[in-house]
Design an enzyme around this catalytic site. Structure first.
Site, PDB file in Angstrom:
ATOM      1  N   TYR A  33      -2.080  -0.487  10.038  1.00 40.70           N
ATOM      2  CA  TYR A  33      -2.201  -0.992   8.661  1.00 40.70           C
ATOM      3  C   TYR A  33      -0.961  -0.607   7.839  1.00 40.70           C
ATOM      4  O   TYR A  33      -0.382  -1.448   7.136  1.00 40.70           O
ATOM      5  CB  TYR A  33      -3.469  -0.406   8.033  1.00 40.70           C
ATOM      6  CG  TYR A  33      -3.624  -0.630   6.558  1.00 40.70           C
ATOM      7  CD1 TYR A  33      -4.196  -1.803   6.072  1.00 40.70           C
ATOM      8  CD2 TYR A  33      -3.210   0.331   5.636  1.00 40.70           C
ATOM      9  CE1 TYR A  33      -4.346  -2.006   4.703  1.00 40.70           C
ATOM     10  CE2 TYR A  33      -3.359   0.139   4.275  1.00 40.70           C
ATOM     11  CZ  TYR A  33      -3.929  -1.032   3.813  1.00 40.70           C
ATOM     12  OH  TYR A  33      -4.064  -1.232   2.456  1.00 40.70           O
ATOM     13  N   SER A  55       0.850  -1.201   0.000  1.00 39.77           N
ATOM     14  CA  SER A  55       0.000   0.000   0.000  1.00 39.77           C
ATOM     15  C   SER A  55       0.875   1.236   0.000  1.00 39.77           C
ATOM     16  O   SER A  55       1.967   1.236   0.584  1.00 39.77           O
ATOM     17  CB  SER A  55      -0.892   0.021   1.239  1.00 39.77           C
ATOM     18  OG  SER A  55      -1.593   1.261   1.318  1.00 39.77           O
TER      19      SER A  55
HETATM   20  P1  NAP Z   1     -11.738  -5.461  -0.458  1.00 40.23           P
HETATM   21  O1  NAP Z   1     -12.527  -4.895  -1.588  1.00 40.23           O
HETATM   22  O2  NAP Z   1     -12.193  -5.252   0.934  1.00 40.23           O
HETATM   23  O3  NAP Z   1     -11.514  -7.015  -0.737  1.00 40.23           O
HETATM   24  C1  NAP Z   1     -10.719  -7.751   0.146  1.00 40.23           C
HETATM   25  C2  NAP Z   1     -10.678  -9.194  -0.275  1.00 40.23           C
HETATM   26  O4  NAP Z   1      -9.806  -9.862   0.632  1.00 40.23           O
HETATM   27  C3  NAP Z   1     -12.032  -9.864  -0.174  1.00 40.23           C
HETATM   28  O5  NAP Z   1     -12.133 -10.806  -1.220  1.00 40.23           O
HETATM   29  C4  NAP Z   1     -11.967 -10.568   1.184  1.00 40.23           C
HETATM   30  O6  NAP Z   1     -12.751 -11.750   1.285  1.00 40.23           O
HETATM   31  C5  NAP Z   1     -10.500 -10.944   1.230  1.00 40.23           C
HETATM   32  N1  NAP Z   1     -10.045 -11.150   2.588  1.00 40.23           N
HETATM   33  C6  NAP Z   1     -10.108 -10.317   3.658  1.00 40.23           C
HETATM   34  N2  NAP Z   1      -9.585 -10.901   4.744  1.00 40.23           N
HETATM   35  C7  NAP Z   1      -9.189 -12.136   4.352  1.00 40.23           C
HETATM   36  C8  NAP Z   1      -8.595 -13.228   5.013  1.00 40.23           C
HETATM   37  N3  NAP Z   1      -8.288 -13.172   6.316  1.00 40.23           N
HETATM   38  N4  NAP Z   1      -8.347 -14.339   4.294  1.00 40.23           N
HETATM   39  C9  NAP Z   1      -8.651 -14.430   2.993  1.00 40.23           C
HETATM   40  N5  NAP Z   1      -9.205 -13.428   2.302  1.00 40.23           N
HETATM   41  C10 NAP Z   1      -9.483 -12.302   2.987  1.00 40.23           C
HETATM   42  O7  NAP Z   1     -10.245  -4.870  -0.472  1.00 40.23           O
HETATM   43  P2  NAP Z   1      -9.340  -4.279  -1.668  1.00 40.23           P
HETATM   44  O8  NAP Z   1      -9.431  -2.801  -1.602  1.00 40.23           O
HETATM   45  O9  NAP Z   1      -9.573  -4.981  -2.920  1.00 40.23           O
HETATM   46  O10 NAP Z   1      -7.904  -4.648  -1.074  1.00 40.23           O
HETATM   47  C11 NAP Z   1      -7.100  -5.686  -1.607  1.00 40.23           C
HETATM   48  C12 NAP Z   1      -5.681  -5.439  -1.154  1.00 40.23           C
HETATM   49  O11 NAP Z   1      -5.252  -4.161  -1.627  1.00 40.23           O
HETATM   50  C13 NAP Z   1      -5.531  -5.397   0.374  1.00 40.23           C
HETATM   51  O12 NAP Z   1      -4.329  -6.038   0.749  1.00 40.23           O
HETATM   52  C14 NAP Z   1      -5.450  -3.918   0.669  1.00 40.23           C
HETATM   53  O13 NAP Z   1      -4.736  -3.660   1.854  1.00 40.23           O
HETATM   54  C15 NAP Z   1      -4.718  -3.421  -0.563  1.00 40.23           C
HETATM   55  N6  NAP Z   1      -4.874  -1.998  -0.808  1.00 40.23           N
HETATM   56  C16 NAP Z   1      -6.107  -1.474  -1.097  1.00 40.23           C
HETATM   57  C17 NAP Z   1      -6.217  -0.102  -1.313  1.00 40.23           C
HETATM   58  C18 NAP Z   1      -7.533   0.552  -1.627  1.00 40.23           C
HETATM   59  O14 NAP Z   1      -7.611   1.799  -1.618  1.00 40.23           O
HETATM   60  N7  NAP Z   1      -8.589  -0.181  -1.940  1.00 40.23           N
HETATM   61  C19 NAP Z   1      -5.087   0.721  -1.233  1.00 40.23           C
HETATM   62  C20 NAP Z   1      -3.868   0.132  -0.928  1.00 40.23           C
HETATM   63  C21 NAP Z   1      -3.765  -1.217  -0.734  1.00 40.23           C
HETATM   64  P3  NAP Z   1     -14.347 -11.678   1.503  1.00 40.23           P
HETATM   65  O15 NAP Z   1     -14.916 -11.193   0.195  1.00 40.23           O
HETATM   66  O16 NAP Z   1     -14.740 -13.083   1.810  1.00 40.23           O
HETATM   67  O17 NAP Z   1     -14.584 -10.714   2.615  1.00 40.23           O
END
Ligand code: NAP
Length: 237
Positions: free
Chosen positions: A146, A132
């Site tokens: 985080y 991130s």
């Molecule tokens: P999201 O829309 O909340 O999706 C998260 C996904 O991870 C979901 O499929 C969820 O499963 C799964 N998940 C959560 N906890 C888990 C666990 N303990 N074991 C297995 N799967 C798990 O999040 P996102 O924004 O796509 O984020 C994906 C990655 O990008 C993360 O690592 C996040 O930190 C990183 N990131 C995101 C952003 C942003 O602005 N969105 C920015 C920087 C980094 P369920 O569907 O079953 O809940």
């Protein structure tokens, strides 16, 4: 590019976009999820892939995920270490131990377990870690826990890339900025990406597909001399 691709947290958000673009590029997809079976099964159906309920923070679940992927598609050629969580925005002084432990257990220990299993089972290919922009910004008054849980992944990426280069496995990270996904609602601020994205140099939040495109490039032979590095996908933030 053909081969088995494992995406942790592939049911929604950035992981789901990686699964879709990956299938389109010829990857055979196995995705994990934590709770939302309907979303994960929909992505599996759409991509011709396999969805496995597997908590990234559980060693047994992680082994089961890799076993299922190997059974379906052979040894993985690509692994995307994506599953991650945030907790509601707070200054560090107000954070409970339970919250800090949960963030580190999923984001850091979970990523280490996935990366370890990839290191054990891959004999070539590429690992992409989803870090991130917070890892370099610190996320003050929101998510210092985080941010630090992701900073550890940048360090893991640098070290693991050096360990695995002799095996022909590249290891890189992407550092997304403010991306429109449901993660912000899970941290109690559904409008966060739109609100703060407007203040970035590019004046908008990013889309999950824009991060996925970078991840697919890092997985591909087009990035054949790229390892041990972090690619910011953050609109100049
Ligand atoms: P999201 O829309 O909340 O999706 C998260 C996904 O991870 C979901 O499929 C969820 O499963 C799964 N998940 C959560 N906890 C888990 C666990 N303990 N074991 C297995 N799967 C798990 O999040 P996102 O924004 O796509 O984020 C994906 C990655 O990008 C993360 O690592 C996040 O930190 C990183 N990131 C995101 C952003 C942003 O602005 N969105 C920015 C920087 C980094 P369920 O569907 O079953 O809940």
């Amino acid at each position: 590019m053909a081969g088995g691709l494992i995406v942790t947290g592939g049911g929604r958000g950035i992981g789901a976009a990686v699964c879709r673009l990956g299938a389109h590029a010829g990857w055979s997809v196995t995705l994990s999820y934590a709770r939302d079976a309907a979303a994960a099964e929909a992505v599996a159906a759409e991509t011709g892939g396999v969805a496995v309920r597997a908590d990234a923070a559980s060693e047994a679940d992680t082994l089961r995920l890799f076993d299922a992927a190997e059974e379906a598609h052979g040894a993985p050629l690509g692994v995307v270490v994506n599953a991650g969580v945030v907790a509601p925005g707070l200054p560090l002084a107000e954070m409970s131990l339970a919250r800090i432990e949960q963030v580190f257990r999923t984001n850091t220990i979970g990523a280490f377990l996935t990366a370890r299993e990839a290191a054990r089972r891959m004999s070539g290919g590429a690992i992409v870690v989803v870090s991130s922009a917070a890892a370099r910004l610190g996320a003050p008054n929101e998510y210092v826990d985080y941010a630090a849980s992701k900073g550890a992944l940048d360090t893991m990426t640098v070290g693991l890339a050096k360990e695995l280069a002799p095996k022909g496995i590249r290891v890189n990270a992407v550092r997304p900025g403010l991306i429109e996904t449901e993660i912000h609602a899970s941290g109690g601020a559904p409008d966060r990406a739109a609100r703060l994205g407007a203040q970035t140099p590019m004046g908008r939040p990013g889309a999950a597909e824009e991060v996925a495109e970078t991840i697919l490039w890092l997985l591909s032979p087009a990035a054949s001399y790229v390892t041990g590095t972090m690619v910011d996908v953050s609109g100049g933030r």
